[in-house]
Enzyme design. Sequence first.
Site, PDB file in Angstrom:
ATOM      1  N   ALA A 262       0.914  -1.219   0.164  1.00 29.77           N
ATOM      2  CA  ALA A 262       0.050  -0.030   0.040  1.00 29.77           C
ATOM      3  C   ALA A 262       0.971   1.438   0.051  1.00 29.77           C
ATOM      4  CB  ALA A 262      -0.841  -0.137   1.123  1.00 29.77           C
ATOM      5  N   PRO A 263       0.460   2.190  -0.619  1.00 33.29           N
ATOM      6  CA  PRO A 263      -0.713   2.552  -1.483  1.00 33.29           C
ATOM      7  C   PRO A 263      -0.806   1.708  -2.996  1.00 33.29           C
ATOM      8  CG  PRO A 263       0.382   4.395  -1.405  1.00 33.29           C
ATOM      9  CD  PRO A 263       1.097   3.466  -0.613  1.00 33.29           C
ATOM     10  N   GLY A 264       0.378   1.400  -3.233  1.00 37.29           N
ATOM     11  CA  GLY A 264       0.248   0.507  -4.595  1.00 37.29           C
ATOM     12  C   GLY A 264       1.243   1.082  -5.811  1.00 37.29           C
ATOM     13  N   GLY A 265       2.109   1.842  -5.275  1.00 36.54           N
ATOM     14  CA  GLY A 265       3.026   2.453  -6.358  1.00 36.54           C
ATOM     15  C   GLY A 265       3.859   1.037  -7.099  1.00 36.54           C
ATOM     16  N   ASP A 301      -0.005 -10.627   7.164  1.00 36.55           N
ATOM     17  CA  ASP A 301       1.393 -10.043   7.658  1.00 36.55           C
ATOM     18  C   ASP A 301       2.400 -10.561   6.664  1.00 36.55           C
ATOM     19  OD1 ASP A 301       3.757  -9.378   8.712  1.00 36.55           O
ATOM     20  OD2 ASP A 301       3.507 -10.773  10.406  1.00 36.55           O
ATOM     21  N   ASP A 317       8.711  -3.830   0.026  1.00 36.97           N
ATOM     22  CA  ASP A 317       9.021  -2.436   0.262  1.00 36.97           C
ATOM     23  C   ASP A 317       8.543  -2.303   1.793  1.00 36.97           C
ATOM     24  OD1 ASP A 317      10.076   0.150  -0.057  1.00 36.97           O
ATOM     25  OD2 ASP A 317       8.012   0.941  -1.010  1.00 36.97           O
ATOM     26  N   LYS A 346      15.772  -0.439   4.180  1.00 34.95           N
ATOM     27  CA  LYS A 346      15.782   1.010   5.103  1.00 34.95           C
ATOM     28  C   LYS A 346      16.873   0.943   6.022  1.00 34.95           C
ATOM     29  CE  LYS A 346      11.691   0.855   3.354  1.00 34.95           C
ATOM     30  NZ  LYS A 346      11.284   1.428   1.925  1.00 34.95           N
TER      31      LYS A 346
HETATM   32  C1  LIG Z   1       6.948   2.255   2.167  1.00 30.44           C
HETATM   33  S1  LIG Z   1       5.434   1.775   2.536  1.00 30.44           S
HETATM   34  C2  LIG Z   1       4.984   0.681   0.552  1.00 30.44           C
HETATM   35  C3  LIG Z   1       4.838   1.701  -0.457  1.00 30.44           C
HETATM   36  C4  LIG Z   1       4.536   0.961  -1.828  1.00 30.44           C
HETATM   37  N1  LIG Z   1       5.763   0.069  -2.015  1.00 30.44           N
HETATM   38  C5  LIG Z   1       4.358   1.868  -2.679  1.00 30.44           C
HETATM   39  O1  LIG Z   1       4.803   2.058  -3.698  1.00 30.44           O
HETATM   40  O2  LIG Z   1       3.220   2.533  -2.594  1.00 30.44           O
HETATM   41  C6  LIG Z   1       5.416   0.342   3.188  1.00 30.44           C
HETATM   42  C7  LIG Z   1       3.902  -0.511   3.470  1.00 30.44           C
HETATM   43  O3  LIG Z   1       4.358  -1.496   4.212  1.00 30.44           O
HETATM   44  C8  LIG Z   1       3.474  -1.844   5.178  1.00 30.44           C
HETATM   45  N2  LIG Z   1       3.585  -2.880   6.086  1.00 30.44           N
HETATM   46  C9  LIG Z   1       4.344  -2.664   7.238  1.00 30.44           C
HETATM   47  N3  LIG Z   1       4.685  -3.762   8.029  1.00 30.44           N
HETATM   48  C10 LIG Z   1       4.122  -4.802   7.207  1.00 30.44           C
HETATM   49  C11 LIG Z   1       3.821  -6.200   7.517  1.00 30.44           C
HETATM   50  N4  LIG Z   1       4.447  -6.758   8.334  1.00 30.44           N
HETATM   51  N5  LIG Z   1       3.025  -6.925   6.401  1.00 30.44           N
HETATM   52  C12 LIG Z   1       2.517  -6.148   5.423  1.00 30.44           C
HETATM   53  N6  LIG Z   1       2.811  -4.856   4.990  1.00 30.44           N
HETATM   54  C13 LIG Z   1       3.452  -4.226   6.135  1.00 30.44           C
HETATM   55  C14 LIG Z   1       2.843  -0.627   5.423  1.00 30.44           C
HETATM   56  O4  LIG Z   1       1.376  -0.797   5.784  1.00 30.44           O
HETATM   57  C15 LIG Z   1       3.134   0.192   4.411  1.00 30.44           C
HETATM   58  O5  LIG Z   1       1.842   0.485   3.350  1.00 30.44           O
END
Ligand SMILES: C[S@@+](CC[C@H](N)C(=O)[O-])C[C@H]1O[C@@H](n2cnc3c(N)ncnc32)[C@H](O)[C@@H]1O
Length: 396
Positions: A262-265, A301, A317, A346
């Site tokens: 999320a958000p889906g990029g 998860d 990501d 990160k």
């Molecule tokens: C940096 S954002 C991703 C952005 C995405 N790549 C984009 O292009 O829109 C990180 C995402 O990781 C998700 N996240 C964090 N821990 C997670 C987990 N254990 N399982 C699944 N998603 C997780 C967060 O909800 C967040 O939406």
Amino acid sequence: MLGGSLTGPVDSAARPMIPTRIVAYCRAGFEPEAAADLGRAATIAGTELAIDAPTGRGYVVATPAVFDSQRWPRALVEAPPVFVRSLFFGTGQHMLFDAARTRGRPDRVAPLIELVDLFRRDCAIPGLPHSSRGRARFAVLRLETPDTNDGKAVSGLCRSIEAPFAQALRERGALADSSADDKRSDEPALHVLFADGATVYAGASLPPWGSHWAMGIPRIRMPREAPSRSTLKLAEAIVTFLGDREGELLHAGMRAVDLGAAPGGWTWQLAYRGLMVVAVDNGPLKGEVADDAHVTHIRVDGLTYLPRKPVDWMICDIVEQPSRIAALVGRWIAEGHARRCIFNLKLPMKKRYDEVLRCQSLIVGALARTRGKFDLQLRQLYHDREEVTGFVERIG
Ligand SMILES: C[S@@+](CC[C@H](N)C(=O)[O-])C[C@H]1O[C@@H](n2cnc3c(N)ncnc32)[C@H](O)[C@@H]1O
């Protein structure tokens, strides 16, 4: 007039080789890490390095104690830099004119031509035979600036001198014609870095250790339909790691999992290419990707999810400790849940280089236990901030 180490008359009979400098571009603030990259290569090339790497400048300059033009390119392939975006081998710093005494618009093209002539004649260009000394021709001209606010201030100047400088180089046989027919893949790129309006470094690079793009920055358009700017990170990772193989390795009909979607990029980049994507995140997808028939959103998860059948791609990501992501990537590839993976690590505030090396050895360790063949690459991309992006694939 040329300044720096090249001032003064040149004795053509006993002309010394100019000591070679390595000029390496990086994200401003990551100069210590770029210096560490060059230090690793220097160890393999069998030499010590003196490195000038003030923080925030956007490039580092290294002077090897001994320069072996055959060993350096090999060392850079053996220990590929993570934080260096692009590098070239060349001269030290040169003043094109005396900025304190010069008024009006000084001529920069004539002293640049003089510098390039000297560089072709007296510098060892890695990847080129010694017999080409003095006659080297360059495939392209790259007028470059640091990726900083100071650098942006001189980019207009670079644009204004590019055409007359290129024309003068072509007239003396130093630059290929702009038509594709006239360029050869074994010809180096000519780089001129404008540190400011009067101070330059000149040199040459060849792939794979020299980047395809000026300053190592690919130009990527932000797609209006994508829901986040983070989409540019995956787009850059695809051109960087897959290059000419993109059509073969990433195409319609393939299956992928996007962890932390999320958000889906990132999901958008794959769905746009026709892949079927399982987007894993507790957060919502936004924009057209939320209703795309290629995309199945599941709220579980991402650190424990595994697909029932192996997929072609896993991308990740998730914002998490880098070592946890490295372990996750190692598991997905080693256990065969995915064939290829692009992931983002990160970085911590301190000991960033150590952390990258630790993650690299975690992934290599997991893959080594399978006895298969793998390719692993880590790079800080232009669109990465306090992070690096990785690519791993199982070969064969
Ligand atoms: C940096 S954002 C991703 C952005 C995405 N790549 C984009 O292009 O829109 C990180 C995402 O990781 C998700 N996240 C964090 N821990 C997670 C987990 N254990 N399982 C699944 N998603 C997780 C967060 O909800 C967040 O939406």
